[in-house]
Design a protein around this motif. Structure first.
Motif, PDB file in Angstrom:
ATOM      1  N   LYS A 107       0.819  -1.211   0.000  1.00 32.53           N
ATOM      2  CA  LYS A 107       0.000   0.000   0.000  1.00 32.53           C
ATOM      3  C   LYS A 107       0.857   1.268   0.000  1.00 32.53           C
ATOM      4  O   LYS A 107       0.495   2.266  -0.631  1.00 32.53           O
ATOM      5  CB  LYS A 107      -0.926   0.000   1.220  1.00 32.53           C
ATOM      6  CG  LYS A 107      -1.924  -1.158   1.231  1.00 32.53           C
ATOM      7  CD  LYS A 107      -2.737  -1.149   2.507  1.00 32.53           C
ATOM      8  CE  LYS A 107      -3.705  -2.319   2.560  1.00 32.53           C
ATOM      9  NZ  LYS A 107      -4.481  -2.336   3.820  1.00 32.53           N
ATOM     10  N   ILE A 108       1.986   1.232   0.718  1.00 30.16           N
ATOM     11  CA  ILE A 108       2.773   2.461   0.867  1.00 30.16           C
ATOM     12  C   ILE A 108       3.996   2.521  -0.044  1.00 30.16           C
ATOM     13  O   ILE A 108       4.502   3.605  -0.325  1.00 30.16           O
ATOM     14  CB  ILE A 108       3.200   2.653   2.335  1.00 30.16           C
ATOM     15  CG1 ILE A 108       4.098   1.509   2.807  1.00 30.16           C
ATOM     16  CG2 ILE A 108       1.980   2.792   3.232  1.00 30.16           C
ATOM     17  CD1 ILE A 108       4.662   1.707   4.200  1.00 30.16           C
ATOM     18  N   LYS A 109       4.464   1.350  -0.504  1.00 25.95           N
ATOM     19  CA  LYS A 109       5.611   1.299  -1.416  1.00 25.95           C
ATOM     20  C   LYS A 109       5.336   0.296  -2.528  1.00 25.95           C
ATOM     21  O   LYS A 109       5.991  -0.753  -2.620  1.00 25.95           O
ATOM     22  CB  LYS A 109       6.895   0.919  -0.657  1.00 25.95           C
ATOM     23  CG  LYS A 109       7.317   1.906   0.418  1.00 25.95           C
ATOM     24  CD  LYS A 109       8.613   1.476   1.083  1.00 25.95           C
ATOM     25  CE  LYS A 109       8.952   2.382   2.263  1.00 25.95           C
ATOM     26  NZ  LYS A 109       9.236   3.780   1.858  1.00 25.95           N
ATOM     27  N   PRO A 110       4.357   0.578  -3.385  1.00 29.30           N
ATOM     28  CA  PRO A 110       3.999  -0.384  -4.438  1.00 29.30           C
ATOM     29  C   PRO A 110       5.133  -0.579  -5.444  1.00 29.30           C
ATOM     30  O   PRO A 110       5.852   0.365  -5.768  1.00 29.30           O
ATOM     31  CB  PRO A 110       2.780   0.264  -5.105  1.00 29.30           C
ATOM     32  CG  PRO A 110       2.925   1.729  -4.824  1.00 29.30           C
ATOM     33  CD  PRO A 110       3.558   1.807  -3.463  1.00 29.30           C
ATOM     34  N   VAL A 111       5.293  -1.817  -5.900  1.00 26.08           N
ATOM     35  CA  VAL A 111       6.333  -2.100  -6.880  1.00 26.08           C
ATOM     36  C   VAL A 111       5.769  -2.025  -8.291  1.00 26.08           C
ATOM     37  O   VAL A 111       4.565  -2.155  -8.517  1.00 26.08           O
ATOM     38  CB  VAL A 111       6.986  -3.484  -6.653  1.00 26.08           C
ATOM     39  CG1 VAL A 111       7.626  -3.569  -5.292  1.00 26.08           C
ATOM     40  CG2 VAL A 111       5.980  -4.598  -6.862  1.00 26.08           C
TER      41      VAL A 111
END
Length: 312
Positions: A107-111
């Motif tokens: 949610k906060i660091k999507p790849v």
């Protein structure tokens, strides 16, 4: 995947290859990922063959974007930071997180998966086909979306390199259009040109190994506090290291000058008076310089080491 797929790697080069037989791509600062995709299954492997599908659950949607029965794809797994730049620190955080942690970081660091090659399609190995043909096949079989993208190619490598310098990206990869896919680096088909950055650092002491000077702990100032950013040894000649050792008594102090490194075994601590320029390519996720090399000492004041980065 029954056996490890050894990836084709670009060789280092000092100049950008010229000529119509070359195409050029952005060098993404992420983790290499070879993916095995079909209608109902997905797995992605690192360069060392480690499975990472459960670490990057958002990439499983790729099997719905495939317009063939199955494929073996090569690309880079990337996380973009708030400045919309690839962040090696963030992709390392994601690469160490799975299960509940993966769901949180998703949610906060999507790849993102930036695909640049196709190695097999419908159970047919196409690695011996020319790169141009493999890229055409890739465009035919894969639908792009906001998470999965196909790497764009450019004809002018110099122009792309200068653009990457402006954006402070990692660099450029140049590829021969007719190249087969050859494992490793024993070829003259793919080359990389990395963009170097430099930072002013403060010398915090000398780290000893077997009674000899081995490396220098370096720091920068943030909020008037000296922050440790790593030990550097490459670039400093042995005679320079010995000279530092000889003058250590003039600079010596009992405790480390860094607020975040109170102790390091076999280290002679200095009062933070000396500065030096350091070349590097990126930061690690724990705030240290990656691929750092000392350029030389300076007459600049320690408080000028503010952490400002300059592109070379």
């Amino acid at each position: 995947m029954n056996k490890l797929i050894r990836v084709m790697e670009p060789n280092k080069n000092k100049t950008i290859p010229q000529g119509s037989e070359w195409i050029h791509e952005i060098k993404w600062d992420g983790i290499r990922g070879v993916s095995q995709v079909n209608d109902d299954a997905f797995e992605i492997f690192t360069k060392k063959g480690n499975k990472r599908g459960t670490y990057f659950p958002e990439l499983k949607q790729i099997n719905k974007l495939l317009k063939c029965d199955n494929a073996l794809l090569d690309g880079e797994i990337v996380v973009f930071n708030e400045l919309n730049k690839p962040s090696f620190q963030d992709i390392l955080i994601r690469e160490r997180s799975k299960g509940v942690h993966a769901a949180h970081y998703q949610k906060i660091k999507p790849v993102h998966y930036i695909v640049f090659d196709c190695l097999a399609v419908n159970d047919e190995d196409i690695r011996q086909k020319p790169l141009n043909e493999r890229k055409d096949i890739l465009k035919e079989i894969l639908i792009e979306n906001e998470t999965i993208a196909i790497s764009r190619t450019f004809n002018d490598g110099d122009q792309l390199y200068h653009l990457m310098k402006e954006k402070s990206y990692e660099g450029v990869v140049s590829k021969n259009k007719d190249s087969p896919y050859i494992a490793g680096k024993k070829h003259d088909y793919w080359y990389k040109n990395k963009i170097s950055r430099k930072i002013l650092g403060v010398v915090g002491g000398i780290h000893m190994k077997s009674g000899q000077p081995a490396s220098i702990p370096i720091g920068i100032y943030r909020d008037n506090q000296l922050i440790y950013i790593g030990n550097v040894s490459i670039g400093l000649k042995q005679e320079e290291m010995q000279l530092l050792y000889q003058y250590a008594h003039q600079l010596k102090r009992d405790e480390a000058p860094f607020i975040n490194l109170p102790y390091q075994e076999d280290t002679i601590w200095f009062n933070p008076l000396l500065t030096c320029w350091i070349h590097f390519f990126e930061w690690t996720n724990d705030g240290h310089l990656r691929h750092a090399k000392i350029q030389g000492f300076t007459k600049m004041k320690p408080d000028e080491a503010s952490g400002e980065e300059l592109v070379e």
